[in-house]
Design an enzyme around this catalytic site. Structure first.
Site: not given
Length: 577
Positions: A142, A362-364
């Site tokens: 992300r 979401h970050c990954r």
């Protein structure tokens, strides 16, 4: 646990840092997962990290994309999800992503064989995953992954920032390997940024925590200059930046807020930072959306003491992939929240030991969008003057919109099915713009209408707005709009509204139906199914009601022509029996 942890400490610039001896990837990775994943941020003062990291040689900035530039919103049609191996995600999630969408995986040449083996052992076929060979430092795709835009020639490409974690050289350079694999152009800006601290609506409105102005390079130019570069490379013409309400180490907006659509934004509560979070929520609710109204802010509780990261979910195509905590009541409430706020989406939940409030799904992950998408965009604010619905329908594949397949689909609220298909007219001089009218209420039971827009193009694609229609739809409440049963003046006099209401076929016109000579009903094969002459019609008012049983019409699409002594009116309708 790391095998070679050295207990001794070294004093560096007045800061105590643990030393860890060299460890091979095989000791850190079990079945493709980091067994001791790194923190999202090293937790070490950046000046120390910068002193001990090699110098970064960045690719030179390129010219920006040809304007006008449009950046994709998270919910637009996607063809794959970008992740990285070794993984930072549980295998059950990766398996679902491969099954539901498709997976594109960044992997180094040294880990390629292991990645192939692990994906195969977890039931993911070669047709469900593409591997891109490139070195990376972390699994936070992300943050360093591609930001997709369409340029003024409808070409999709990667408009790339310099990753603000400048010591993660391989992460920052990975898009130069991804772009040719996808067959798209890459544009590069000097701006420092990170994907976790950015969200946009697909209409040129972007939001971040205001730490973006403190990133290296960005801090050396004015805020207006930062905003101008965002406009040139990403098409962001309105940029909102907020003080980080969490006071966390990371200052990423995806830890506390998220666009759910162009007008709805979720802001969390967590039981610790609620005063600051309320300040941000109030600020957002006072801002103007791309459609001209204020944002609707909805709240989702993410208990800090349970490490809840419910807002750090991935929305892609018709799915919401949601990080869970294992606390049943809270997890269930979060699932119901997304089911309520995003009707039509399938919500799937996943637990993992590495998820944190500031770092989860979401970050990954990062969506890779469809370069030939059929883009359907509806302004849901219907004007009371004429009940006209307008839609932008654009084929980025260039093969042409099927103008006979753009429909306003509606039902009176309370009906179980959408049974009315109004063919939308192409607006003269604006080939991507279409319009049609919602019906007037005919009784107290028809004072609310649900609707969506459906379109198809010559590439074989079809799309709707909302994306998950008919599960998701827009609604017009006539009572709220001040329109009552019997209101006549708002419908153009030349228009005849034709729609199904239960087992009846209803014709309505504000100009009256006094001069009707004949109504002809033709099926899609061109065969006349029914003709009703004037002497059989109860004309004289503004409404004609016909019985579908007596017309002997089965389910299907019909072309209906109303002939009067002055002109003819033709429309399509989809009958559902």
């Amino acid at each position: 646990m790391l095998k070679f942890l050295i207990i001794s400490l070294v004093i560096l610039s007045g800061v105590f840092l643990p030393l860890i001896a060299q460890t091979t990837p095989s000791e850190l990775i079990v079945e493709g997962r980091w067994v001791n994943p790194p923190s999202h941020d090293p937790g070490i003062p950046s000046e120390i990290y910068h002193k001990n990291m090699p110098a970064v040689e960045y690719q030179d900035a390129t010219v920006p994309p040809q304007p006008p530039v449009r950046m994709c919103a998270e919910w637009e049609p996607a063809v794959s999800v970008l992740i990285r191996y070794p993984l930072g995600l549980p295998w059950d999630l990766v398996e679902d992503l491969a099954q539901d969408v498709h997976v594109t995986c960044l992997v180094s040449s040294s880990n390629y064989s292991s990645a192939q083996s692990q994906f195969t052992s977890h039931g993911i076929s070669p047709s469900q995953v593409d591997f891109v060979i490139t070195n990376t430092d972390t699994y936070w795709t992300r943050d360093y992954g591609p930001w997709f835009v369409f340029d003024g020639q409808d070409a999709m490409g990667i408009s790339d920032h310099v990753y603000n974690r400048t010591y993660r050289v391989d992460d920052d350079q990975s898009n130069w390997y991804l772009a040719p694999d996808l067959g798209v152009e890459l544009w590069k800006t000097d701006l420092r940024h990170t994907g976790g601290n950015f969200m946009c609506d697909g209409h040129g409105v972007g939001m971040s925590s205001d730490d973006v102005y403190n990133y290296s390079f960005n801090s050396t130019i004015t805020q207006d200059s930062v905003n101008n570069l965002m406009n040139a490379y990403w098409g962001i013409y309105t940029y909102h930046a907020f003080p980080d309400p969490l006071g966390s180490y990371i200052d990423h907006i995806d830890c506390y807020a998220k666009f759910l659509n162009e007008e709805k934004i979720v802001v969390i509560t967590n039981g610790v930072d609620d005063y600051n979070l309320n300040q941000v929520a109030n600020q957002i609710s006072g801002l103007t959306s791309c459609f001209g109204g204020n944002y609707q802010v909805v709240r989702l509780h993410c208990p800090d003491n349970h490490d809840a990261a419910y807002v750090n979910c991935l929305i892609i195509n018709s799915f919401v992939y949601l990080p869970l905590t294992g606390y049943y009541d809270e997890d269930t409430a979060a699932i119901h929240f997304y089911e309520r706020e995003l009707p039509g989406y399938i919500v799937k939940g996943y637990q993992d030991y590495s998820f944190e409030p500031t770092d989860a799904i979401h970050c990954r992950t990062k969506a890779i969008y469809d370069p030939g998408m059929l883009y359907v965009d509806v302004n849901p604010h219907v004007d009371t003057a004429d009940l006209k619905v307008k839609a932008l329908v654009h084929d980025y594949n260039g093969m042409g919109v099927k103008t006979d397949s753009v429909f306003l689909v509606w039902r009176f609220s309370g009906d179980s099915l959408f049974t009315n298909y109004e063919l939308m007219d192409q607006i003269s001089g604006f080939p991507d713009s279409f319009q049609a009218y919602l019906p007037l209420p005919v009784s107290e039971e028809t004072l609310s209408v649900d609707y969506y827009v459906f379109a198809a193009d010559n590439s074989g694609r079809h799309s709707t707005d909302p994306y998950t229609a008919p599960g998701g739809y827009y609604n017009v409440d006539y009572e709220v709009m001040g329109i009552e049963e019997g209101t006549e003046h708002i419908v153009p006099p030349e228009r005849i509204a034709i729609f199904q209401q239960n087992d009846k076929l209803v014709f309505r016109s504000s100009a009256g139906l006094h001069n009707i000579e004949k109504i002809s009903i033709m099926d899609i094969t061109g065969r006349i199914r029914s003709e009703i002459n004037r002497h059989l019609l109860a004309t004289g008012g503004n409404i004609i009601v016909l019985d579908l049983d007596r017309l002997d019409l089965t389910s299907g699409i019909y072309l209906i022509t109303v002939r009067s002594d002055q002109n003819n009116y033709t429309d399509k309708i989809n009958i559902i029996r």
